[in-house]
Design an enzyme around this catalytic site. Structure first.
Site, PDB file in Angstrom:
ATOM      1  N   MET A  16      21.813 -66.156  17.279  1.00  0.00           N
ATOM      2  CA  MET A  16      21.640 -66.994  16.097  1.00  0.00           C
ATOM      3  C   MET A  16      22.678 -68.106  16.053  1.00  0.00           C
ATOM      4  O   MET A  16      22.401 -69.211  15.569  1.00  0.00           O
ATOM      5  CB  MET A  16      21.711 -66.146  14.820  1.00  0.00           C
ATOM      6  CG  MET A  16      20.589 -65.123  14.693  1.00  0.00           C
ATOM      7  SD  MET A  16      18.935 -65.814  14.974  1.00  0.00           S
ATOM      8  CE  MET A  16      18.876 -67.115  13.746  1.00  0.00           C
ATOM      9  N   ASP A  20      19.770 -87.549  11.415  1.00  0.00           N
ATOM     10  CA  ASP A  20      20.468 -88.346  10.409  1.00  0.00           C
ATOM     11  C   ASP A  20      21.019 -89.638  11.006  1.00  0.00           C
ATOM     12  O   ASP A  20      20.961 -90.704  10.375  1.00  0.00           O
ATOM     13  CB  ASP A  20      21.598 -87.520   9.793  1.00  0.00           C
ATOM     14  CG  ASP A  20      22.382 -88.289   8.751  1.00  0.00           C
ATOM     15  OD1 ASP A  20      21.740 -88.888   7.854  1.00  0.00           O
ATOM     16  OD2 ASP A  20      23.617 -88.301   8.817  1.00  0.00           O
TER      17      ASP A  20
END
Length: 321
Positions: A111, A126
């Site tokens: 993870m 972004d």
């Protein structure tokens, strides 16, 4: 169907208890990509975006994201990461992302590697959105993982694996064995027997009794022809192998389990206490054996004369009774 490790018997979310697991070196590699326009790729490669230093910013963000995984994903454990690396590559219309996370501990870093890729990808988005607001983040996936009882796993090798009618996995349910405080002899004996029968064998995979559902999911990875488990079949409150087995089976083979019990009970009355089951999970045969050497010997003696016929029936051949 395999059970979800992060959901308890009542269907409630839980954090998996890894206190009984042994610390090992663990590594995970994940990847993804930002699909954008050739113009954006050229700008990033030339470091000429309106927001400068695109890749360095995304790299730092990915590393920071990996370190905060347990805060972002509620059931993840807090890990002491020893290393996080984030690298980038380019195609004509995409920026590829790869992250490698490392630790030494009782649970994996999959993870953390995946989070590093996702956060790096979001940061890239972004940084480029002024030029290409339609950019997309695709294919965030685990590539490889190493460490723990499962050893090495690789996405491509598992995906490409064809069904092998002579493949077998040995699974051991032993809390002491998983913690390294008790030596298991039953698993190696089963593996040796299977090898002598001409099977390619993975394992023994050793899992604590409480983690046997995860052990079965591991054993069934790649769809082996046969899974033989040992241990966790008694009446103790921690013995859960039969329940975990029934949860992944779509058909039972009750005659096999009864024959194993009868053979053992003829010599040792306590063998009748075994709750072991046998069944089919898709095209994989699963057989539970007791955790004692004698119980394993009895179980293998029952399997030996019927195993080839059973596997042939599962594959759709042989005489159907």
């Amino acid at each position: 169907m395999s059970e979800l490790s992060h959901v308890d018997a009542e269907g409630r979310a839980r954090m998996v208890d890894v206190s009984a697991k042994v610390d090992t070196a663990r590594t995970a590699v994940a990847a993804g990509e930002l699909v954008t326009t050739p113009e954006v790729v050229a700008l990033v490669r030339a470091d000429d975006m309106p927001k400068a230093d695109v890749l360095s910013t995304a790299r730092i963000a990915g590393i920071a994201g990996a370190k905060k995984t347990s805060e972002l994903i509620p059931l993840c454990h807090q890990l002491a990461l020893s290393s996080v690396e984030v690298t980038f590559g380019f195609t004509e219309n995409s920026i590829t992302i790869e992250a490698t996370a490392k630790t030494k501990g009782p649970t994996g870093v999959e993870m953390e590697a995946l989070t590093a890729v996702a956060v790096a990808g979001l940061t890239l988005h972004d940084m480029v959105k002024a030029v290409d607001p339609a950019a997309t983040i695709n294919g965030v996936r685990l590539l490889t993982k190493d460490g723990g009882k499962r050893g090495h796993w690789e996405r491509d090798s598992v995906a490409a694996q064809a069904f092998d009618p002579r493949s077998a996995v040995v699974l051991v349910a032993s809390t002491g064995g998983a913690a390294g405080t008790r030596e298991d002899t039953t698993g190696p004996h089963i593996a040796e027997w299977l090898t002598g029968q001409g099977f390619s064998v993975r394992g023994p995979l050793v899992y604590a009794d409480a983690d046997i559902s995860a052990g079965l999911a591991d054993a069934l990875t790649g769809g082996p022809a046969l899974v033989i488990s040992t241990g966790g079949t008694g009446a103790s409150p921690t013995d859960a192998t039969p329940e975990a087995t029934l949860a992944v089976c779509n058909r039972e083979l009750p005659g096999i389990a009864e024959a194993i019990r009868q053979r053992g009970a003829a010599k040792f009355p306590h063998a009748s206490l075994s709750r072991g089951v046998a069944g089919l999970s898709g095209r994989s045969v699963i057989v539970n054996l007791p955790g004692s050497p004698g119980g394993v010997r009895d179980g293998l003696a029952v399997l030996e004369p019927i195993l080839e016929h059973l596997l042939a029936q599962v594959r759709g051949g042989g005489q159907h009774d």
